[in-house]
Design a protein around this motif. Structure first.
Motif, PDB file in Angstrom:
ATOM      1  N   MET A   1       0.846  -1.196   0.000  1.00 43.93           N
ATOM      2  CA  MET A   1       0.000   0.000   0.000  1.00 43.93           C
ATOM      3  C   MET A   1       0.881   1.244   0.000  1.00 43.93           C
ATOM      4  N   ASN A   2       0.598   2.169  -0.901  1.00 42.45           N
ATOM      5  CA  ASN A   2       1.311   3.439  -0.975  1.00 42.45           C
ATOM      6  C   ASN A   2       0.442   4.531  -0.345  1.00 42.45           C
ATOM      7  N   ILE A   3       0.956   5.155   0.690  1.00 37.99           N
ATOM      8  CA  ILE A   3       0.216   6.168   1.437  1.00 37.99           C
ATOM      9  C   ILE A   3       0.938   7.501   1.345  1.00 37.99           C
ATOM     10  N   VAL A   4       0.180   8.555   1.049  1.00 40.29           N
ATOM     11  CA  VAL A   4       0.728   9.912   0.987  1.00 40.29           C
ATOM     12  C   VAL A   4       0.175  10.714   2.165  1.00 40.29           C
ATOM     13  N   ILE A   5       1.056  11.470   2.818  1.00 33.16           N
ATOM     14  CA  ILE A   5       0.649  12.360   3.914  1.00 33.16           C
ATOM     15  C   ILE A   5       0.760  13.808   3.447  1.00 33.16           C
ATOM     16  N   ILE A   6      -0.346  14.535   3.546  1.00 37.55           N
ATOM     17  CA  ILE A   6      -0.369  15.968   3.243  1.00 37.55           C
ATOM     18  C   ILE A   6      -0.726  16.689   4.531  1.00 37.55           C
ATOM     19  N   ALA A  45       3.358  14.182 -10.429  1.00 26.49           N
ATOM     20  CA  ALA A  45       4.604  13.609 -10.931  1.00 26.49           C
ATOM     21  C   ALA A  45       4.598  12.088 -10.972  1.00 26.49           C
ATOM     22  N   GLY A  46       3.912  11.461 -10.041  1.00 30.14           N
ATOM     23  CA  GLY A  46       3.998  10.012  -9.946  1.00 30.14           C
ATOM     24  C   GLY A  46       2.657   9.324 -10.084  1.00 30.14           C
ATOM     25  N   PRO A  47       2.657   8.004  -9.926  1.00 30.13           N
ATOM     26  CA  PRO A  47       1.396   7.255  -9.977  1.00 30.13           C
ATOM     27  C   PRO A  47       0.510   7.581  -8.777  1.00 30.13           C
ATOM     28  N   PHE A  67      -7.699  19.341  -5.535  1.00 30.87           N
ATOM     29  CA  PHE A  67      -8.576  18.577  -6.419  1.00 30.87           C
ATOM     30  C   PHE A  67      -8.884  19.326  -7.719  1.00 30.87           C
ATOM     31  N   LYS A  68      -8.665  20.626  -7.721  1.00 32.07           N
ATOM     32  CA  LYS A  68      -8.901  21.416  -8.939  1.00 32.07           C
ATOM     33  C   LYS A  68      -7.776  21.246  -9.946  1.00 32.07           C
ATOM     34  N   SER A  69      -6.600  20.809  -9.468  1.00 30.68           N
ATOM     35  CA  SER A  69      -5.438  20.682 -10.345  1.00 30.68           C
ATOM     36  C   SER A  69      -5.038  19.243 -10.627  1.00 30.68           C
ATOM     37  N   VAL A  70      -5.441  18.326  -9.745  1.00 27.89           N
ATOM     38  CA  VAL A  70      -5.059  16.924  -9.895  1.00 27.89           C
ATOM     39  C   VAL A  70      -6.297  16.049  -9.777  1.00 27.89           C
ATOM     40  N   GLU A  71      -6.413  15.077 -10.653  1.00 27.23           N
ATOM     41  CA  GLU A  71      -7.510  14.115 -10.546  1.00 27.23           C
ATOM     42  C   GLU A  71      -7.111  13.045  -9.533  1.00 27.23           C
ATOM     43  N   ILE A  72      -7.787  13.014  -8.420  1.00 23.37           N
ATOM     44  CA  ILE A  72      -7.488  12.048  -7.365  1.00 23.37           C
ATOM     45  C   ILE A  72      -8.591  10.998  -7.343  1.00 23.37           C
ATOM     46  N   VAL A  73      -8.205   9.746  -7.532  1.00 23.08           N
ATOM     47  CA  VAL A  73      -9.194   8.667  -7.584  1.00 23.08           C
ATOM     48  C   VAL A  73      -9.092   7.728  -6.384  1.00 23.08           C
ATOM     49  N   CYS A  74      -8.068   7.918  -5.565  1.00 24.32           N
ATOM     50  CA  CYS A  74      -7.914   7.047  -4.395  1.00 24.32           C
ATOM     51  C   CYS A  74      -8.704   7.605  -3.219  1.00 24.32           C
ATOM     52  N   PRO A  75      -8.949   6.783  -2.190  1.00 25.82           N
ATOM     53  CA  PRO A  75      -9.637   7.290  -0.992  1.00 25.82           C
ATOM     54  C   PRO A  75      -8.795   8.333  -0.264  1.00 25.82           C
TER      55      PRO A  75
END
Length: 253
Positions: A1-6, A45-47, A67-75
């Motif tokens: 699982m790849n998790i991103v923290i913002i 930049a990445g998957p 969300f206005k600049s990047v299409e986010i499809v993950c939860p």
């Protein structure tokens, strides 16, 4: 699982990362990204990651701008100190809304919800919309109410509220210290926004905090007479139809 923290608070981000490494030791964790601009650049930049933990108020604006600049499809699991953004969050791929300061148990619960949704889609070729929406419905409970009195706005912590009640068709707050405030919401709306474990709708007029209940007596016609630690403007009675539910609520803490 790849998790991103913002998250723009580095201390909070590191704490979250440590919790995630304990709960999901095999996960790849990237970030924290501290701004809208940095997050957009990284996500473009990445998957796509498998999951994003996202604060709402970042260094350069609200994270909804991402969300206005990047299409986010993950939860997305939103982590924030503010509860007023919950509706917008669930329009933006939000599957949970965790209020700060959060605990390891809060994060574990949010991860479990993500797993439940994945299992839901794997088991059903055609998802049942009503069931899906019930799983994704916001669970955040109000921790405070904004009130206006003496020409000033202030907040009242929900934990400090003994009961809500109706006076002259207006919803009122009564605090444990005796302070009173009016609210624009109906009692139905208030009841839906607070913890059902902590507050019980005694009747059409009263919504009472468990911590405010002093004792309960049997009354005429199989009703219950409830006494609080703070005096109520009216005698607080529960009819015989509602009495079993109330006693069950009192017992199952």
């Amino acid at each position: 699982m790849n998790i991103v923290i913002i998250e723009d608070e580095l201390k909070t981000a590191r704490s979250l990362e440590n919790m995630l490494r304990q709960l999901r030791p095999l996960a790849k964790i990237t970030g924290p990204y501290q701004s809208v601009e940095e997050s957009v650049e990284a996500l473009s930049a990445g998957p796509q990651p498998d999951l994003i933990f996202m604060d709402i108020q970042l260094a350069d604006g609200l994270s909804f701008e991402i969300f206005k600049s990047v299409e986010i499809v993950c939860p997305v699991i939103f982590c924030t100190a503010f509860d007023e953004y919950s509706l917008e969050a669930f329009k933006r791929n939000g599957v949970d809304y965790v209020l700060k300061p959060f605990s390891k148990e809060d994060i574990a619960g949010a991860l479990d919800k993500v797993d439940d949704l994945k299992n839901f889609f794997q088991q059903k070729a055609i998802p049942d919309l009503s069931e899906l929406l019930s799983r994704m419905a916001p669970q955040a409970e109000k921790t405070s109410f904004l009130v206006f009195k003496h020409q000033k706005y202030t907040t009242v912590q929900t934990a400090n509220i003994a009961f809500f009640y109706i006076r002259n068709e207006t919803s009122m707050i009564m605090c444990f210290d005796g302070q009173e405030f009016s609210l624009s919401q109906s009692l139905d709306q208030i009841a839906a926004s607070v913890s059902q474990k902590q507050f019980f709708r005694m009747n059409r007029q009263y919504l009472v905090n468990f911590s405010a209940i002093k004792e309960i007596e049997h009354y005429f016609m199989r009703k219950l007479y409830v006494k609080l630690v703070i005096e109520t403007p009216d005698q607080l009675l529960i009819n015989k139809e509602k009495a079993p539910a109330f006693l069950g609520w009192m017992e199952n803490r």
